[in-house]
Scaffold this motif. Structure first.
Motif, PDB file in Angstrom:
ATOM      1  N   GLY A 179       0.775  -1.232   0.000  1.00  0.00           N
ATOM      2  CA  GLY A 179       0.000   0.000   0.000  1.00  0.00           C
ATOM      3  C   GLY A 179       0.803   1.277   0.000  1.00  0.00           C
ATOM      4  O   GLY A 179       0.243   2.355   0.218  1.00  0.00           O
ATOM      5  N   GLN A 180       2.126   1.219  -0.247  1.00  0.00           N
ATOM      6  CA  GLN A 180       2.931   2.431  -0.181  1.00  0.00           C
ATOM      7  C   GLN A 180       2.619   3.395  -1.326  1.00  0.00           C
ATOM      8  O   GLN A 180       2.685   4.609  -1.148  1.00  0.00           O
ATOM      9  CB  GLN A 180       4.418   2.063  -0.184  1.00  0.00           C
ATOM     10  CG  GLN A 180       4.853   1.375   1.102  1.00  0.00           C
ATOM     11  CD  GLN A 180       6.293   0.918   1.071  1.00  0.00           C
ATOM     12  OE1 GLN A 180       6.862   0.669   0.015  1.00  0.00           O
ATOM     13  NE2 GLN A 180       6.902   0.796   2.242  1.00  0.00           N
ATOM     14  N   ARG A 188      -0.413   3.718  -2.829  1.00  0.00           N
ATOM     15  CA  ARG A 188      -1.686   4.356  -2.495  1.00  0.00           C
ATOM     16  C   ARG A 188      -1.513   5.362  -1.364  1.00  0.00           C
ATOM     17  O   ARG A 188      -2.166   6.414  -1.344  1.00  0.00           O
ATOM     18  CB  ARG A 188      -2.714   3.300  -2.101  1.00  0.00           C
ATOM     19  CG  ARG A 188      -3.168   2.418  -3.254  1.00  0.00           C
ATOM     20  CD  ARG A 188      -4.378   1.586  -2.867  1.00  0.00           C
ATOM     21  NE  ARG A 188      -4.097   0.712  -1.728  1.00  0.00           N
ATOM     22  CZ  ARG A 188      -3.575  -0.504  -1.850  1.00  0.00           C
ATOM     23  NH1 ARG A 188      -3.274  -0.981  -3.052  1.00  0.00           N
ATOM     24  NH2 ARG A 188      -3.353  -1.251  -0.782  1.00  0.00           N
ATOM     25  N   GLU A 189      -0.622   5.057  -0.427  1.00  0.00           N
ATOM     26  CA  GLU A 189      -0.362   5.970   0.677  1.00  0.00           C
ATOM     27  C   GLU A 189       0.159   7.315   0.166  1.00  0.00           C
ATOM     28  O   GLU A 189      -0.260   8.390   0.631  1.00  0.00           O
ATOM     29  CB  GLU A 189       0.654   5.350   1.638  1.00  0.00           C
ATOM     30  CG  GLU A 189       0.971   6.205   2.856  1.00  0.00           C
ATOM     31  CD  GLU A 189       2.090   5.622   3.696  1.00  0.00           C
ATOM     32  OE1 GLU A 189       2.281   6.115   4.824  1.00  0.00           O
ATOM     33  OE2 GLU A 189       2.771   4.690   3.229  1.00  0.00           O
ATOM     34  N   ARG A 200      -2.755   9.261  -1.525  1.00  0.00           N
ATOM     35  CA  ARG A 200      -3.677   9.826  -0.531  1.00  0.00           C
ATOM     36  C   ARG A 200      -3.053  11.040   0.154  1.00  0.00           C
ATOM     37  O   ARG A 200      -3.747  12.029   0.444  1.00  0.00           O
ATOM     38  CB  ARG A 200      -4.047   8.773   0.516  1.00  0.00           C
ATOM     39  CG  ARG A 200      -5.052   7.742   0.028  1.00  0.00           C
ATOM     40  CD  ARG A 200      -5.655   6.977   1.201  1.00  0.00           C
ATOM     41  NE  ARG A 200      -4.632   6.281   1.986  1.00  0.00           N
ATOM     42  CZ  ARG A 200      -4.264   5.022   1.761  1.00  0.00           C
ATOM     43  NH1 ARG A 200      -4.825   4.325   0.773  1.00  0.00           N
ATOM     44  NH2 ARG A 200      -3.330   4.457   2.513  1.00  0.00           N
ATOM     45  N   TYR A 201      -1.753  10.961   0.403  1.00  0.00           N
ATOM     46  CA  TYR A 201      -1.045  12.071   1.061  1.00  0.00           C
ATOM     47  C   TYR A 201      -1.150  13.347   0.227  1.00  0.00           C
ATOM     48  O   TYR A 201      -1.464  14.426   0.730  1.00  0.00           O
ATOM     49  CB  TYR A 201       0.410  11.669   1.265  1.00  0.00           C
ATOM     50  CG  TYR A 201       1.276  12.722   1.909  1.00  0.00           C
ATOM     51  CD1 TYR A 201       1.284  12.900   3.283  1.00  0.00           C
ATOM     52  CD2 TYR A 201       2.106  13.519   1.130  1.00  0.00           C
ATOM     53  CE1 TYR A 201       2.091  13.864   3.876  1.00  0.00           C
ATOM     54  CE2 TYR A 201       2.914  14.484   1.709  1.00  0.00           C
ATOM     55  CZ  TYR A 201       2.907  14.652   3.078  1.00  0.00           C
ATOM     56  OH  TYR A 201       3.703  15.609   3.650  1.00  0.00           O
TER      57      TYR A 201
END
Length: 471
Positions: free
Chosen positions: A246-247, A249-250, A253-254
């Motif tokens: 999930g890095q 997607r992280e 989102r950030y």
């Protein structure tokens, strides 16, 4: 080349979370202004006092000169083989297509691996692509599909090289010198742009494009030697993010939750996609409008580089990177492109390329340093890969379209369309940033007053302070 990332061992830069806004509320705009005023202005070349950065900069100026030689020779070779501006656009698109397809993954790789070792691999691979194209050209075997393939392979390497370089610069200089180092990297690149096109023009005329490709391949020896000579103990070691799900997607989102990140990235996306297609426009103007050759093409690139170098040196002296400067530079950039497209004489067209280069460089440096300084160091590789993916990855979408417009309707219409889109994007993003920052446009026609100014809108909350301060 490009810019830097944060380091855990160095003092935090002056933005939220002492850097990012991830855990702390943003300080008031007045606090930001006071902090900026309290900081002494650094010298234009302050980053060069650091040994590791000097080695890096010296190697880059050599390889950048070779890169510009190859760019000019490659564009002219494709035009000679095909006679088509659209083919030049396809070559440019293929070089940047990997950034569009895989750019975010390059940022994840850069966050996970030691930057110096990664750069040794990528710089070596980039040198090999130049040598391969040199062999094909010097042996007389080169075809346009060979150039397309080499451009695509170079783009694949760039997917990892770009965010690694973006993140490595602050490991050399620390967060306090990021702005200066970003500007000096751009000055470095534009200094090489002054020399590279001129040398390429002479080589193409005298002995052909192959030797320009050969010298570019050999030029990568310089940055490799510089990286090997660095002292690892003097680096501000960046945080290496462990492998995890999930890095990607992280990171998305950030950025999505930060107007001070997403809107500058949107703006440079429009500029990079539609406003920076100079290989297409300059080759078309030289060939179709002014009926000239490779020497004139090199001259026009050199004039644009002179403006870019001036812009980089001015940026190196600037203490802050404000979003209003980014939007203003983008608007002026678009207007100047429109003016150049309508220029009635060669020399007026050529002279206008100087301020176009200055504004283009201001856009690049201001957006780059603003985004880096607003980003958590642990996220910087991913955020900067998104920045570069949008800025450079839009070219595969824009270059073929701009090339088709240029072939179908002429060089002037092609250039004008790119300038118009850039100007409209600047106006649109400026309005969105003003809205996100709780600002409104105030018009005051009284003598002695600022006629146009953005002022706080009534009821604007503290949640908008971050964007207001950045603006």
């Amino acid at each position: 080349m490009s810019t830097g990332s944060g380091a855990d061992s160095a003092p935090a830069p002056d933005h939220d979370n002492d850097a990012t806004g991830a855990t702390h509320a943003a300080p008031a705009p007045q606090a930001h202004a006071a902090a900026a005023a309290a900081k002494p202005r650094k010298g234009t070349f302050s980053s060069l006092r650091i040994r590791n950065y000097r080695l890096f900069a010296t190697g880059q100026v050599v390889s950048n000169t070779g890169t510009w030689m190859q760019r000019i020779a490659q564009d002219w070779l494709v035009l000679s083989l095909t006679g088509s501006s659209a083919a030049v656009g396809i070559t440019t698109a293929l070089q940047f297509l990997p950034m569009l397809l895989f750019g975010l993954y390059g940022g994840v790789i850069a966050d996970r691996l030691p930057k110096r070792k990664l750069l040794l691999l990528t710089q070596s691979a980039m040198g090999l692509t130049g040598l391969a194209l040199a062999v094909l050209t010097l042996t007389g075997q080169v075809q346009v599909w060979h150039v397309y393939l080499v451009a695509f392979l170079l783009g694949l390497v760039t997917v990892v090289d770009n965010p690694a370089r973006q993140s490595f610069v602050s490991e050399m200089v620390g967060p306090d010198d990021i702005r200066n180092a970003v500007s000096l990297n751009s000055a470095n690149f534009q200094s090489a742009r002054l020399v590279g096109p001129a040398v390429a023009g002479v080589l193409i005329t005298a002995v052909g494009s192959g030797w320009a490709f050969m010298l570019n391949g050999l030029s990568f020896i310089a940055p490799i030697v510089g990286l090997l000579m660095m002292r690892p103990s003097e680096l501000h070691q960046g945080k290496v993010v462990p492998r995890g799900k999930g890095q990607l997607r992280e990171g998305l989102r950030y950025v999505a939750g930060r107007p001070d990140l997403i809107w500058p990235i949107v703006l440079v996306g429009f500029i990079g996609t539609f406003g920076f297609n100079f290989p297409i426009w300059l080759t078309a103007f030289v060939d179709k409008v002014y009926d000239s050759g490779a020497g004139t093409y090199g001259l026009l690139n050199t004039l644009m580089a002179a403006g870019s170098l001036a812009g980089a040196l001015l940026a190196a002296r600037r203490g802050t990177s404000r979003l209003r400067l980014l939007v203003g530079a983008a608007l002026v950039f678009g207007v100047l492109e429109i003016a150049a497209s309508l220029a009635p004489t060669f020399w007026l067209y050529a002279v206008l390329l100087v301020p176009i280069g200055m504004c283009g460089l201001t856009i690049n440096v201001t957006a780059n340093s603003s985004v880096q300084l607003a980003t958590d160091p642990a996220m910087r590789g991913r955020v900067m890969s998104l920045f570069m993916m949008v800025f450079m990855g839009g070219t595969p979408l824009g270059a073929p379209l701009v090339g088709w417009i240029t072939d179908a309707y002429g060089a002037r219409i092609g250039f004008l369309s790119g300038g118009a889109i850039s100007a409209l994007a600047a106006v649109g993003v400026g309005l969105f940033l003003a809205r996100a920052g709780g600002l409104r446009l105030k018009i005051d026609l009284r003598r002695g007053h600022r006629h146009l100014a953005f002022v706080p809108r009534e009821g604007a909350g503290a949640r908008r302070d971050r964007v207001t301060a950045a603006a």
